[in-house]
Every structure is written in C-alpha cells, then in structure tokens.
Design a protein around this motif. Structure first.
Motif, short mmCIF file in Angstrom:
data_model
loop_
_atom_site.label_atom_id
_atom_site.label_comp_id
_atom_site.label_asym_id
_atom_site.label_seq_id
_atom_site.Cartn_x
_atom_site.Cartn_y
_atom_site.Cartn_z
N MET A 129 1.22 -0.91 0.43
CA MET A 129 -0.63 -0.04 -0.05
C MET A 129 1.15 1.05 -0.32
N SER A 130 0.17 2.67 -0.58
CA SER A 130 1.19 3.43 -0.87
C SER A 130 1.26 4.42 0.37
N SER A 131 1.38 5.34 0.72
CA SER A 131 1.74 6.71 1.82
C SER A 131 0.19 6.90 2.50
N GLU A 132 -0.32 7.02 1.21
CA GLU A 132 -1.60 7.80 1.11
C GLU A 132 -2.67 7.07 1.19
N GLN A 133 -2.34 5.29 1.12
CA GLN A 133 -3.22 4.56 1.50
C GLN A 133 -3.34 4.33 3.11
N TRP A 134 -2.37 4.33 3.64
CA TRP A 134 -1.67 4.04 5.07
C TRP A 134 -1.99 5.36 6.08
N ALA A 135 -1.90 6.63 5.13
CA ALA A 135 -3.02 7.79 5.93
C ALA A 135 -4.09 7.48 5.68
N GLY A 136 -4.93 7.07 4.76
CA GLY A 136 -6.11 7.10 4.60
C GLY A 136 -6.74 5.88 5.85
N MET A 156 -5.52 5.80 8.73
CA MET A 156 -5.71 6.70 9.92
C MET A 156 -7.33 7.55 10.31
N ARG A 157 -7.14 7.96 9.32
CA ARG A 157 -8.43 8.89 8.76
C ARG A 157 -9.51 7.90 8.80
N ALA A 158 -9.84 6.67 8.70
CA ALA A 158 -10.97 5.83 8.52
C ALA A 158 -12.48 5.82 9.88
N ASP A 159 -13.19 5.84 9.30
CA ASP A 159 -14.86 6.34 10.32
C ASP A 159 -14.81 4.28 10.60
N GLU A 160 -14.93 3.75 11.57
CA GLU A 160 -14.88 2.47 12.02
C GLU A 160 -16.30 2.54 12.06
N SER A 161 -17.52 2.85 12.69
CA SER A 161 -18.91 3.08 12.94
C SER A 161 -19.73 2.17 11.99
N TYR A 162 -20.41 1.50 12.54
CA TYR A 162 -21.31 0.33 11.86
C TYR A 162 -21.99 0.51 10.88
N ALA A 163 -21.91 1.06 11.31
CA ALA A 163 -23.00 1.33 10.00
C ALA A 163 -23.54 2.95 9.90
N GLY A 164 -23.06 3.66 8.45
CA GLY A 164 -23.28 4.67 7.16
C GLY A 164 -21.72 5.51 7.55
N ALA A 165 -20.88 4.74 8.16
CA ALA A 165 -19.54 5.05 7.92
C ALA A 165 -18.99 6.34 7.38
N GLY A 216 -18.37 -7.34 6.06
CA GLY A 216 -17.16 -7.60 5.72
C GLY A 216 -16.12 -7.05 5.37
N LEU A 217 -16.18 -5.98 5.73
CA LEU A 217 -13.97 -5.35 5.15
C LEU A 217 -14.58 -3.86 7.14
N ALA A 218 -13.44 -3.65 7.13
CA ALA A 218 -13.11 -2.83 8.34
C ALA A 218 -13.35 -1.08 7.94
N GLY A 219 -13.88 -0.30 8.21
CA GLY A 219 -14.04 0.93 7.84
C GLY A 219 -12.18 1.39 7.21
N HIS A 220 -10.87 1.09 7.72
CA HIS A 220 -10.43 1.77 6.88
C HIS A 220 -9.64 0.50 5.95
N ASP A 221 -9.81 -0.83 5.99
CA ASP A 221 -9.90 -1.47 4.55
C ASP A 221 -10.97 -1.02 3.22
N LEU A 222 -11.44 -0.72 3.61
CA LEU A 222 -12.90 0.96 2.54
C LEU A 222 -11.76 1.66 2.30
N GLU A 223 -11.30 2.69 3.06
CA GLU A 223 -10.78 3.43 2.54
C GLU A 223 -9.62 3.18 2.29
#
Ligand code: F0G
Length: 463
Positions: free
Chosen positions: A58-65, A67-76, A294-301
């Motif tokens: 993954m790139s530095s931008e993806q790793w930064a993403g 960290m920025r990710a929203d892990e809310s269950y619904a509507g993240a 099936g994914l974490a918010g950080h995976d989606l990001e």
C-alpha cells in the motif's frame, strides 16, 4: 529526451527483510512440506510469486487513509468514500462491499443463478466456476481459439469467442441468467480483452435481454492494454477506458486484492434494483451490514484510494512493463512461455520445457518445485495436479501444464526480476534431469492446496 528505462515510480519508505536459505535448507523445507509449495512457510521463500492477490504494497496515502477511516457500524464516512470511488469508475448504481472477490460471486450467483442454468465467460477463474457449480449450474468457458495455444501471439488473447456465445444464446438463451467477461483473463494467461470484444458481447447480450457482468479484478491492467494496443484509445486515460468498459456491462464482481491495491477487500456493483435488493439481504446474512460488508472502515478507505492509484499511468506503465521485461528475457533465453506476456504474471509452458515428463507425472508441479529448490522462488502450478482429478475419481491430463509466476504489486524491483531470470535459465539448463512426482495423499477437491507428493526415483533431479 525520452529515456528508455522504465523505473519503479515510487521510492521505498518501509522495508521487509527477506532471507535466503541455502539449497540444502530449501530441499529440507520441501521434504517437510511434502513437495507442496502451499505448505512451505512464507519466511522460507526468497521471492514469492504464488499470487498477485492481496500481496501488494500500500502507498503512504493509503496508510494515511487507514488512520483517517471511520469505523462506525452503520453509515461510516469511509463507506461513502468507497461507494463514490466505485461509482465514479464503474458507473454502477448499487455498490455492495464484500471481504473479497469470491464473496461477491457467491452472493450474486446465489441470488441470480439456479440449477441447470449456464453462465458463459471467456474463462472462469476457479472460485467463479466453483461458486456457479455450487448452484448446480454450468460454468461454460468460451475463449477464442488462440487462447489455448501458448506459443500463438494475439494482442487480445483474453477475448471471448463471440460466435460461440451467439450460438449458445441462440440455442439456450432462455437458460442463461447472465454472461461474464473476465478482465484480464487470469486463467487464460493474464491476457487482456479488447474494447471491441466487450462491446460485441454487450450488444449480443442486450439483443437477448441478458445482463452482462465483468469479473473486474484486473480492470486497470486491462485498460492499459487497450490504451497500448487498440486503435483509437492511445490518447485516452486509463480511467476513461475503464469507464467505457464498465458502461457496456450491467454489473461487476471485484477482488480489490488485485487492482484495488489492498491486502483484502472486494465488491459487487450493479444497476438492477431488484437484484441489488436480494443481494443486499444475502450480504447482511453472510458478510455484514451493507455499509461495511465484511470490511473494516480502514479497508474501505484503502480500497477507495487504491482503485485510483491502480489507474495511474506511471504505475501501469511500470507494472505491465516489468512483467513484460521478465517475459522478454525468458523468451530471449529460449524458455517457452504463454505469449505475449500477460498483465500480472508470466506462465511457463512446462509441457514444452519438460517433454520427457508425462502429464500425469505433473511436469508443471515438478518445475515449480525445482524453481524453489534452486532459487527460493515460489510459483504456482496450473496443470494436472490442480485440474487432473475428475468428479468420477479418474485422472485426466489438464489442457495445459503451466507454471504461473504472479507479481505482487509495487513489491519487487528490477534486480529481483534479473535474479528470477537467472534462476529460470539455470533450471532450464537442468531440465533433462528434472523428474516427475507422484501424489501420496490428497483430498478429492481443490487438492493442490494440501496434497502430499514425492518425487519419482526419490530425488527431484536425476543425477
Ligand atoms: N476472479 C479472478 C479473475 C481472480 O483472479 C480471483 C482471484 C477471483 C475472481 C477471486 O477473488 O481471491 O478475492 O476471492 N485470484 C487469485 C489468484 C486468488 O491467485 O489468481 P478473491
């Protein structure tokens, strides 16, 4: 001045050491693994070309993403970024995240395919085939004739045979719930499909009122080949080309572990409201709530960013060129490979390289094991260990005996490739001494993952 060397378009910020065992240690590792490379520990591998799936950097931008990710269950927030990225590229209305490609396949086929139906494709990947067969339906491969001849050159060897599809839809159209096109065609050598072919398949499907889906795992690599090889596309961006490809389809399944440039992730995207409704119900049952599936918010990001990084021209030029560089060097050394080089992998034709080993003594498996013993390289057999076992218990040689060397994205450099060329050339010099193997123990299905084998005559090489 235009310089000729195509460099890796990144610099390296984090490194992961790899270690070199000596030949005796590798032979010992093979013995302990019952001559099955799936059973070898990854830390005992020097260069791991088992798969390009989920193995990229993954790139530095993806790793930064991440960290920025929203892990809310619904509507993240991360879901909406992910959905918008997929929509922007594919244009499809409904976007269902899944943990990987096969989960998208399972949900789609569960909702839309019933027993006795036929799903045509240029060539089904094995999980796609298995998920169709799990519905007691038929997965029918309709590649163009050139696809079955490794030595034949064709710019779009991944194309679907349009005449064969027309016949199938003419005679059995009522029994075809959907048509698939896999871009690039992995099982056929990582070969691209032309825009003209996708358009022709789409017209035929629309004429018969049958939806067309893309298996889009390597959509960005396919877009690059179209840009390079198809008239009228040289001035278009990979994103414009990708959008046009998707515009001819009604939906797609995707493993983001390939051209999503992530270690996990996938999606199902489609336009049909009713089908999307059924798929979403199934998604909740087996994957998760529709805004994470099936994914974490950080995976989606990471996927949302990776899909666009995969469409970057400098990246694609380096990606496809480094695989071709390897293929060109092997061809120059007289090593038989599937021609021309594909997008994500080089496939060595073991039947041509090792004519003294009969198919049911597994020449491609033998070659892959010797590549590890001699150079610490892990590849995968696509031959009679993978496909030879028939449902009635008999053995039948696979159509081809190939060894696939698949390149993780943004992981290896040109000197790794130069080393690989030396290893393959060295093994080629030893080829008359390579022996076949016999299966000692294997499960009835998907046996290549766990089978135990041993070399005929007790050693990998005849003295
Ligand atoms: N379709 C194609 C064309 C693939 O190559 C793969 C995976 C899948 C679907 C399934 O995706 O692994 O995320 O569930 N191919 C990997 C490979 C495993 O090594 O070629 P998945």
């Amino acid at each position: 001045m235009e310089f000729q060397t195509i460099i890796e378009p990144f610099r390296i910020k984090t490194v992961e050491p790899i270690r070199q065992l000596n030949r005796e240690e590798r032979i010992e590792a093979l013995r302990n693994a019952h001559y099955n490379l799936f059973r070898v520990k990854a830390e005992d591998i020097l260069i791991d070309l088992l798969t390009d799936s989920g193995t990229g950097a993954m790139s530095s931008e993806q790793w930064a993403g991440v960290m920025r990710a929203d892990e809310s269950y619904a509507g993240a927030r991360s879901f909406y970024r992910f959905r918008d990225a997929v929509r922007k590229i594919t244009g499809f209305k409904h976007v269902l995240p899944t943990h990987q490609g096969r989960a998208a396949e399972h949900i789609l086929f569960g909702a839309a395919v019933s027993a006795g139906q036929i799903v045509p494709n240029n060539t089904h990947f094995d999980t796609t085939r298995a998920n169709i067969e799990a519905q007691s339906a038929e997965a029918r491969d309709l590649p163009i004739a050139e696809a079955l001849h490794p030595e034949v050159e064709h710019p779009f060897k991944g194309n679907l045979d349009v005449a064969a599809l027309a016949d199938t839809l003419e005679s059995e159209g009522g029994n075809v719930p959907m048509v698939f096109v896999t871009v690039t065609n992995n099982s056929g050598g990582g070969q691209p499909v032309s825009m003209a072919n996708i358009r022709a398949v789409s017209e035929l499907c629309r004429h018969h009122g049958i939806p067309l889906f893309l298996d889009a795992c390597r959509f960005a690599e396919n877009s690059w080949f179209i840009k390079q090889r198809e008239e009228g596309y040289g001035d278009k961006t990979p994103l414009e080309i990708a959008k046009e490809m998707f515009s001819y389809a009604d939906g797609c399944t995707m493993s983001a572990k390939k051209d999503g440039l992530t270690n996990i992730g996938g999606f199902l995207a489609l336009n049909d409201d009713d089908l999307a409704h059924d798929c979403r119900d199934q998604l909740i049952l087996t994957e998760g709530f529709p805004t994470y599936g099936g994914l974490a918010g950080h995976d989606l990001e990471a996927v949302a960013l990776g899909l666009f990084e995969a469409l970057d021209e400098a990246y694609l030029r380096y990606r496809v060129r480094s695989v071709a560089y390897f293929g060109d060097k092997l061809m120059a050394a007289g090593i038989p490979i599937v021609r021309p080089p594909g997008g994500h992998a080089i496939y060595i034709d073991a039947k041509a390289m090792l004519p003294h080993i009969p198919p049911l003594e597994f020449p491609a498996w033998a070659l892959s094991v010797v590549l590890y013993a001699e150079g610490g390289v892990r590849s995968v057999e696509i031959g009679s260990v993978m496909f030879g076992h028939q449902p009635d218990g008999s053995e039948k040689p696979a159509p081809m005996e190939l060894v696939r060397l698949a390149f993780p994205r943004r992981v290896y450099t040109q000197s790794h490739v130069d080393y690989l060329c030396e290893v393959v050339a060295h093994v080629n010099d030893l080829r008359s001494r390579i022996r076949g193997l016999v299966i000692v123990e294997a499960p009835p299905t998907l046996r290549h993952f766990t089978a135990k084998l041993k070399p005929l005559g007790g050693a990998l090489l005849a003295s």
